[in-house]
Design a protein around this motif. Sequence first.
Motif, PDB file in Angstrom:
ATOM      1  N   ILE A 124     -64.561  20.699  36.067  1.00  0.00           N
ATOM      2  CA  ILE A 124     -63.687  21.803  36.676  1.00  0.00           C
ATOM      3  C   ILE A 124     -63.968  23.220  35.377  1.00  0.00           C
ATOM      4  O   ILE A 124     -64.348  24.011  35.929  1.00  0.00           O
ATOM      5  N   LEU A 125     -63.701  22.522  34.336  1.00  0.00           N
ATOM      6  CA  LEU A 125     -63.739  23.536  33.166  1.00  0.00           C
ATOM      7  C   LEU A 125     -65.411  24.098  33.037  1.00  0.00           C
ATOM      8  O   LEU A 125     -65.693  25.501  32.849  1.00  0.00           O
ATOM      9  N   ASN A 126     -66.188  23.326  33.117  1.00  0.00           N
ATOM     10  CA  ASN A 126     -67.633  23.627  33.341  1.00  0.00           C
ATOM     11  C   ASN A 126     -67.904  24.901  34.349  1.00  0.00           C
ATOM     12  O   ASN A 126     -68.753  25.753  34.265  1.00  0.00           O
ATOM     13  N   ASP A 127     -67.432  24.364  35.608  1.00  0.00           N
ATOM     14  CA  ASP A 127     -67.700  25.281  36.811  1.00  0.00           C
ATOM     15  C   ASP A 127     -67.037  26.561  36.380  1.00  0.00           C
ATOM     16  O   ASP A 127     -67.694  27.776  36.644  1.00  0.00           O
ATOM     17  N   ALA A 128     -65.772  26.720  35.917  1.00  0.00           N
ATOM     18  CA  ALA A 128     -65.019  27.871  35.700  1.00  0.00           C
ATOM     19  C   ALA A 128     -65.724  28.778  34.723  1.00  0.00           C
ATOM     20  O   ALA A 128     -65.793  29.958  34.959  1.00  0.00           O
ATOM     21  N   LEU A 129     -66.304  28.167  33.540  1.00  0.00           N
ATOM     22  CA  LEU A 129     -67.222  28.988  32.533  1.00  0.00           C
ATOM     23  C   LEU A 129     -68.464  29.400  33.272  1.00  0.00           C
ATOM     24  O   LEU A 129     -68.810  30.586  32.773  1.00  0.00           O
ATOM     25  N   ASN A 130     -68.766  29.026  34.343  1.00  0.00           N
ATOM     26  CA  ASN A 130     -70.007  29.682  34.968  1.00  0.00           C
ATOM     27  C   ASN A 130     -69.541  30.854  35.682  1.00  0.00           C
ATOM     28  O   ASN A 130     -70.231  32.065  35.736  1.00  0.00           O
ATOM     29  N   LYS A 132     -66.825  32.520  34.662  1.00  0.00           N
ATOM     30  CA  LYS A 132     -66.468  33.642  33.777  1.00  0.00           C
ATOM     31  C   LYS A 132     -67.725  34.304  33.039  1.00  0.00           C
ATOM     32  O   LYS A 132     -67.864  35.574  33.109  1.00  0.00           O
ATOM     33  N   ARG A 133     -68.775  33.608  33.045  1.00  0.00           N
ATOM     34  CA  ARG A 133     -70.058  34.245  32.369  1.00  0.00           C
ATOM     35  C   ARG A 133     -70.703  35.223  33.309  1.00  0.00           C
ATOM     36  O   ARG A 133     -71.319  36.107  32.949  1.00  0.00           O
ATOM     37  N   HIS A 134     -70.376  34.969  34.748  1.00  0.00           N
ATOM     38  CA  HIS A 134     -70.624  36.307  35.671  1.00  0.00           C
ATOM     39  C   HIS A 134     -69.720  37.078  36.245  1.00  0.00           C
ATOM     40  O   HIS A 134     -69.794  37.594  36.978  1.00  0.00           O
ATOM     41  N   GLY A 135     -68.847  37.182  35.297  1.00  0.00           N
ATOM     42  CA  GLY A 135     -67.626  37.930  35.522  1.00  0.00           C
ATOM     43  C   GLY A 135     -66.833  37.754  36.895  1.00  0.00           C
ATOM     44  O   GLY A 135     -65.964  38.808  37.304  1.00  0.00           O
ATOM     45  N   VAL A 136     -66.720  36.385  37.314  1.00  0.00           N
ATOM     46  CA  VAL A 136     -65.918  36.321  38.551  1.00  0.00           C
ATOM     47  C   VAL A 136     -64.973  35.418  37.769  1.00  0.00           C
ATOM     48  O   VAL A 136     -64.819  34.693  37.149  1.00  0.00           O
ATOM     49  N   LYS A 137     -63.630  36.080  38.466  1.00  0.00           N
ATOM     50  CA  LYS A 137     -62.215  35.373  37.999  1.00  0.00           C
ATOM     51  C   LYS A 137     -61.990  34.132  38.674  1.00  0.00           C
ATOM     52  O   LYS A 137     -62.147  33.970  40.073  1.00  0.00           O
ATOM     53  N   PHE A 138     -61.667  33.075  38.256  1.00  0.00           N
ATOM     54  CA  PHE A 138     -61.274  31.974  38.716  1.00  0.00           C
ATOM     55  C   PHE A 138     -60.180  31.169  37.968  1.00  0.00           C
ATOM     56  O   PHE A 138     -60.319  30.758  36.609  1.00  0.00           O
ATOM     57  N   ASP A 139     -59.034  31.018  38.558  1.00  0.00           N
ATOM     58  CA  ASP A 139     -57.842  30.444  37.850  1.00  0.00           C
ATOM     59  C   ASP A 139     -57.937  29.041  37.814  1.00  0.00           C
ATOM     60  O   ASP A 139     -57.675  28.360  39.086  1.00  0.00           O
ATOM     61  N   THR A 140     -58.223  28.428  36.884  1.00  0.00           N
ATOM     62  CA  THR A 140     -58.225  26.686  37.084  1.00  0.00           C
ATOM     63  C   THR A 140     -56.880  26.200  36.628  1.00  0.00           C
ATOM     64  O   THR A 140     -56.656  24.909  36.980  1.00  0.00           O
ATOM     65  N   ASN A 141     -55.878  26.899  36.154  1.00  0.00           N
ATOM     66  CA  ASN A 141     -54.454  26.232  35.862  1.00  0.00           C
ATOM     67  C   ASN A 141     -53.917  25.387  37.105  1.00  0.00           C
ATOM     68  O   ASN A 141     -53.528  24.127  36.746  1.00  0.00           O
TER      69      ASN A 141
END
Length: 332
Positions: A124-130, A132-141
């Motif tokens: 999940i965290l590695n997906d979310a970092l992808n 973030k690197r492309h400027g796309v917001k994703f709340d993993t909390n």
Amino acid sequence: MQKNDRTHFILNPGRLRRQDNNIYFDKYDDEMSVVATKILPINAVDEIYILAKVDMDSYTMAFLADNNVLLHIFSPYQSFRGNFFPNTSNSVNKSGFVLLQQLRSFDDEIKRSYIAREITRAHILNDALNCKRHGVKFDTNPHISALEVAKTIPEIMAVEGSFQKLYYEKWNEIISDQKSFKFTVRSKRPPADKINSFISYVNTRIYNVCLSEIYKTELDPRIGFLHEPNYRSLSLHLDLAEIFKPILGDTLIFSMLNKKEITAKDFETNAGRIKFTNDAVQKIEMKMISKLTDQIEAGGQKLTWRQIIRREANRLKKCICENAPYEGFVYQ
């Protein structure tokens, strides 16, 4: 055929054969006549990917087994069909102790869930970092919170499935060519469209890289923790790949599509099935090989991605055999 980091790819019909103490590949033309021969020095080969119709005899397979060379076999539509694993006195995977500990860990519901939860958390965290690197917001909390209270494998899988669906929807904010590669729904066996075909091909490659690296440890690839091994011959490589698919696979897809290194013209349809052209496979493999041989800083060492995958397998082994704490690898 391409030569790279001790991995060879066969993309044309032909014959793989032993001659003296080496492996030769005879390339066929449309009439099944030999038009070229290439030598594969046995000491320079760890694994061979076969993506075309290839003849091979048991004498050759025995020679590959004696030298611990793995075969990964694909259908004409580039879907994975199986592996050939060496099972000789030279084989690495021979520890009865590790096998017993792996089985005990699998049967221990608390330990199995702990390992599966850590793998999913890293995924999940590695997906979310992808994103973030492309400027796309994703709340993993919400997903991480749900994962923390998930106690069983089905509950962990449900969290992962729910997250993955939302993650794939974010791909349409990352991939620029929405005309040809708009993501709608994940489909497999066979993939329904070009983006699913790309995902399936790259994921399969990562599964096999993880399998190759697990094979170099003493872990048994048949016993996974997140993925049920009951109806599969192998499952541990699927667990390990969950961590590395976002880092190695998804980033490759985003990069190649957004740089237009892969376009709609790189696909062809055969009997209703979508597949890459041989030229496209070569382009993807050159990128994948380059990525796998890249070095990054990890644990105070400079390691290639293959070495990091093997290190992750060994960290799992340490958790299984020595009850060491385990945290899935997250690429910051």
